[in-house]
Scaffold this active site. Sequence first.
Site, short mmCIF file in Angstrom:
data_model
loop_
_atom_site.label_atom_id
_atom_site.label_comp_id
_atom_site.label_asym_id
_atom_site.label_seq_id
_atom_site.Cartn_x
_atom_site.Cartn_y
_atom_site.Cartn_z
N CYS A 133 -2.22 -28.86 26.73
CA CYS A 133 -1.01 -27.79 26.27
C CYS A 133 -1.17 -26.57 25.03
CB CYS A 133 -0.02 -29.19 26.00
SG CYS A 133 1.56 -28.37 25.77
N ARG A 184 14.84 -29.60 38.26
CA ARG A 184 13.48 -30.08 38.38
C ARG A 184 13.25 -30.89 39.39
NH1 ARG A 184 10.57 -28.72 33.31
NH2 ARG A 184 11.01 -26.20 33.25
N CYS A 189 7.48 -34.82 25.39
CA CYS A 189 6.94 -35.13 26.88
C CYS A 189 6.59 -36.56 27.38
CB CYS A 189 6.04 -34.08 27.51
SG CYS A 189 6.27 -32.65 26.78
N ARG A 215 1.81 -28.19 39.41
CA ARG A 215 2.34 -29.51 39.21
C ARG A 215 3.81 -30.07 40.29
NH1 ARG A 215 7.18 -29.56 34.36
NH2 ARG A 215 5.44 -29.88 33.61
N LYS A 230 15.34 -25.46 31.72
CA LYS A 230 14.94 -26.17 32.64
C LYS A 230 16.29 -26.90 32.44
CE LYS A 230 11.95 -27.81 29.99
NZ LYS A 230 10.45 -28.88 29.24
N CYS A 270 3.16 -32.55 20.07
CA CYS A 270 4.05 -32.42 19.30
C CYS A 270 5.66 -32.50 19.74
CB CYS A 270 4.24 -30.41 20.13
SG CYS A 270 5.14 -30.72 20.87
N CYS A 304 1.25 -38.13 25.88
CA CYS A 304 1.64 -36.56 26.66
C CYS A 304 0.33 -35.76 26.40
CB CYS A 304 1.93 -35.31 26.57
SG CYS A 304 1.76 -35.07 24.72
N LYS A 329 17.23 -31.80 34.09
CA LYS A 329 16.97 -32.77 34.21
C LYS A 329 17.63 -33.76 34.79
CE LYS A 329 12.32 -32.04 31.84
NZ LYS A 329 11.52 -32.08 30.99
FE1 SRM Z 1 7.35 -31.20 28.97
C1 SRM Z 1 6.71 -28.25 28.33
C2 SRM Z 1 4.22 -31.73 29.98
C3 SRM Z 1 7.71 -34.19 30.32
C4 SRM Z 1 9.86 -31.97 27.34
N1 SRM Z 1 5.71 -29.75 28.85
C5 SRM Z 1 5.43 -28.93 28.64
C6 SRM Z 1 3.95 -27.90 29.10
C7 SRM Z 1 4.72 -26.76 30.07
C8 SRM Z 1 4.02 -26.94 27.03
C9 SRM Z 1 4.50 -25.51 28.20
O1 SRM Z 1 4.90 -25.19 28.31
O2 SRM Z 1 3.18 -24.52 27.66
C10 SRM Z 1 3.14 -29.57 29.10
C11 SRM Z 1 2.38 -28.69 29.46
C12 SRM Z 1 0.71 -29.52 29.34
C13 SRM Z 1 -0.14 -30.09 29.92
O3 SRM Z 1 -0.96 -29.10 29.87
O4 SRM Z 1 -0.17 -30.56 30.61
C14 SRM Z 1 4.27 -30.17 29.31
N2 SRM Z 1 6.03 -32.60 30.27
C15 SRM Z 1 4.61 -32.37 30.68
C16 SRM Z 1 4.31 -33.72 30.91
C17 SRM Z 1 3.02 -33.30 32.40
C18 SRM Z 1 3.69 -34.63 29.93
C19 SRM Z 1 3.25 -35.99 30.39
O5 SRM Z 1 2.72 -36.51 29.73
O6 SRM Z 1 3.44 -36.37 31.99
C20 SRM Z 1 5.39 -34.37 32.17
C21 SRM Z 1 5.74 -33.51 33.33
C22 SRM Z 1 7.53 -33.53 34.05
C23 SRM Z 1 7.58 -33.75 35.21
O7 SRM Z 1 6.53 -33.87 36.35
O8 SRM Z 1 8.10 -32.88 35.22
C24 SRM Z 1 6.34 -34.00 31.23
N3 SRM Z 1 8.92 -32.96 28.97
C25 SRM Z 1 9.20 -34.20 29.58
C26 SRM Z 1 9.76 -34.33 29.03
C27 SRM Z 1 9.97 -36.07 29.35
C28 SRM Z 1 11.48 -36.01 30.78
O9 SRM Z 1 11.30 -34.97 30.70
O10 SRM Z 1 11.36 -37.17 30.96
C29 SRM Z 1 10.23 -33.80 28.06
C30 SRM Z 1 11.53 -34.72 27.01
C31 SRM Z 1 12.39 -34.06 27.81
C32 SRM Z 1 13.55 -33.25 27.79
O11 SRM Z 1 13.30 -32.12 28.70
O12 SRM Z 1 14.39 -32.60 26.59
C33 SRM Z 1 9.84 -32.78 27.94
N4 SRM Z 1 8.38 -30.59 27.67
C34 SRM Z 1 9.11 -30.49 26.49
C35 SRM Z 1 10.12 -29.50 26.07
C36 SRM Z 1 10.83 -28.98 24.99
C37 SRM Z 1 12.13 -28.98 25.60
C38 SRM Z 1 13.07 -28.89 25.25
O13 SRM Z 1 14.51 -28.78 25.40
O14 SRM Z 1 13.02 -27.92 23.49
C39 SRM Z 1 8.54 -28.18 26.79
C40 SRM Z 1 8.77 -26.70 25.82
C41 SRM Z 1 9.31 -25.68 26.51
O15 SRM Z 1 10.19 -26.02 27.60
O16 SRM Z 1 9.70 -24.85 25.63
C42 SRM Z 1 7.61 -28.75 27.49
FE1 SF4 Z 2 2.63 -30.27 25.50
FE2 SF4 Z 2 3.89 -30.95 23.26
FE3 SF4 Z 2 4.92 -31.87 25.83
FE4 SF4 Z 2 2.78 -33.13 24.66
S1 SF4 Z 2 4.97 -33.10 23.95
S2 SF4 Z 2 2.78 -32.43 26.90
S3 SF4 Z 2 1.38 -31.15 23.03
S4 SF4 Z 2 4.48 -30.10 24.92
#
Ligand code: SRM
Ligand code: SF4
Length: 571
Positions: free
Chosen positions: A441, A149, A484, A80, A213, A480, A435, A215
């Site tokens: 993922c 981030r 994201c 990323r 993390k 899930c 996502c 943000k």
């Molecule tokens: Fe996310 C984890 C993809 C934005 C909340 N996210 C992941 C991971 C890295 C899975 C992992 O930990 O193994 C995913 C990788 C999937 C893949 O194969 O690419 C993933 N997140 C993404 C992306 C690529 C989704 C997309 O459709 O674009 C976004 C990348 C953003 C970036 O460039 O940094 C992405 N993730 C978000 C957002 C939206 C936002 O931030 O505006 C959220 C919700 C906001 C938040 O953080 O509360 C988000 N991602 C999570 C979480 C839950 C965090 C939590 O507080 O519980 C996880 C899991 C974790 O961190 O344990 C996670």
């Molecule tokens: Fe993976 Fe869940 Fe984030 Fe989708 S919402 S990219 S399934 S961690």
Amino acid sequence: MSDLTDVSSLDGLSGNETVKATSNHLRGLIKEELLEETPAFGDASETLLKFHGIYQQDDRDRRKEARAKGLDKHHQLMIRTRIPGGVVSPDAYVAHDEISSKWANGTLRVTTRQDFQLHGVIKGDIKKAIRGINDALLTTLGGCGDVERNIMCCPEPLADRFHDEVNRAIGAMVAELTPKTRAYHEIWLDGEVVETSEPEVEPLYREQYLPRKFKTTVALEGDNCVDVYAHDLSLVAMRSADGTLRGFNVLVGGGLGRTHNKPETFVAAAVPLCFVEPAQVVDLAREVVAVQRDYGDRTNRRHARLKYTIADRGLDWFRGEVQNRVKFKLQAPEPLSWKPVDDHLGWHEQGDGRLYIGIFIENGRIADVDGVRSRTGLRKIVDELRPQVRLTAQQNVILADIDPADRARVDELLAEHGIAAVESIPHAIRNSMACPATPTCGLAVAEAERALPGLIRTLASLLDELGLADERISFRMSGCPNGCSRPYLGDVGFVGTTLGKYDVMLAGDFNGTRLNRVYAPNVPFAEIPGLLRPMFATFRSDREAGEGFGNWVERIGFAALRERVATERTS
Ligand code: SRM
Ligand code: SF4
């Protein structure tokens, strides 16, 4: 407050805390393991790699086959790139495009936070790929991990003083909040290991970095295209009457991740904290992060985001802590108002005689698939016309700085590559996001990016049939509950609960100012159109003038909605 440098005091903290504390500022054994001819890194390196912008994954589609053959998983890495405000130079675009064909899976993924992701890189190629990104003057450091981030910003490339001032503030925040460790250079860029008697210092992150993390996003007054309510820290840039930057309204404590059946985890919308002047914003951002560093929960990663610190200790306590650490007085936050969210798609003037065009990229996947050859098409335009590229928070792409004389050529190249003009894209599709979910993922329990295209076309034709084709309704799907694609802030959210089933969330709004709620849990994928159809039909006849779908659901409430849907079904 715990002593963050004493490793013996880590008892009771989450395992990641020991990994960070003993990593020598994110070095660990990454360099050594890179030299080993194994397909994957060890567990501690897997944790540390995230800080370097790298996730260890496996191809989930191939798990069964591998198991049947008694083989190991198909290990691969996702990179990323951290791209402040989503601004990508033409050279950096080309570098990512080349890396994607040489060492990744041949696609580029625009993320919901304005970054690029490259999937499917194998361990033996990772160093070359990271170097390629750095050669193009971008970095993956801090793309993931327990640090600040990518700092997001409205990507509209307008040439005026307000935008310049906001961009300068973002640059200063990025410089202040980026980790200072030299590990990244040493490992990926063969940087010299500096032998010195002075210990290396991480002034903000210290030995253990953040509990989780963190943000930050920057919105421009009136336009919530970056979803300010979803972030740990949101800064809304306010204009003065003379068009200069007056300051920032500050919101804190947003976060969307939750875990099924764990009610102690929850989705939270950011709340107003204060107002600060432009010269104060870097100190403010640093100290907000520092309070979370010192008080965030390091024992339980499910409870470690800023939203939990604020929920446990109170917003007034949090404001007091930040106030104690800055040298200026935090002013009261101002009320915010939002115009309809602008996705910045289509042709627009930049204000300096040049043009920009926002191009819809379905679910952010730049690829050549089934007649839509966005990867080849965008690459051709970038090679030929050298526009600046900007990534939007809705996973789309903007091409900026285009000479009006080249507009027809851009349109021609887009059409040649099957990239639809935005006017021809149904609103339901244009306002949808998913996502990645499976196969990359590791946390996905249901499909998203591969499931939404079919569903959204069914919903688009259903809306068309009902005469609602022009209605702007947002649809967001996540594989899930981590959210994201920010499904909890759309008119309609689909949140995967298990393979083929989704919680259907309603009563959010198009402007992303209100969290939606579960209307129907665990709905089988195939039943979603049948669930929504009678609602859309009732909405059409029932809504007030100009009322959006989510606002209508919120006004009438779920109980009345259920009754009206039942009546619609029998009529
Ligand atoms: Fe996310 C984890 C993809 C934005 C909340 N996210 C992941 C991971 C890295 C899975 C992992 O930990 O193994 C995913 C990788 C999937 C893949 O194969 O690419 C993933 N997140 C993404 C992306 C690529 C989704 C997309 O459709 O674009 C976004 C990348 C953003 C970036 O460039 O940094 C992405 N993730 C978000 C957002 C939206 C936002 O931030 O505006 C959220 C919700 C906001 C938040 O953080 O509360 C988000 N991602 C999570 C979480 C839950 C965090 C939590 O507080 O519980 C996880 C899991 C974790 O961190 O344990 C996670
Ligand atoms: Fe993976 Fe869940 Fe984030 Fe989708 S919402 S990219 S399934 S961690």
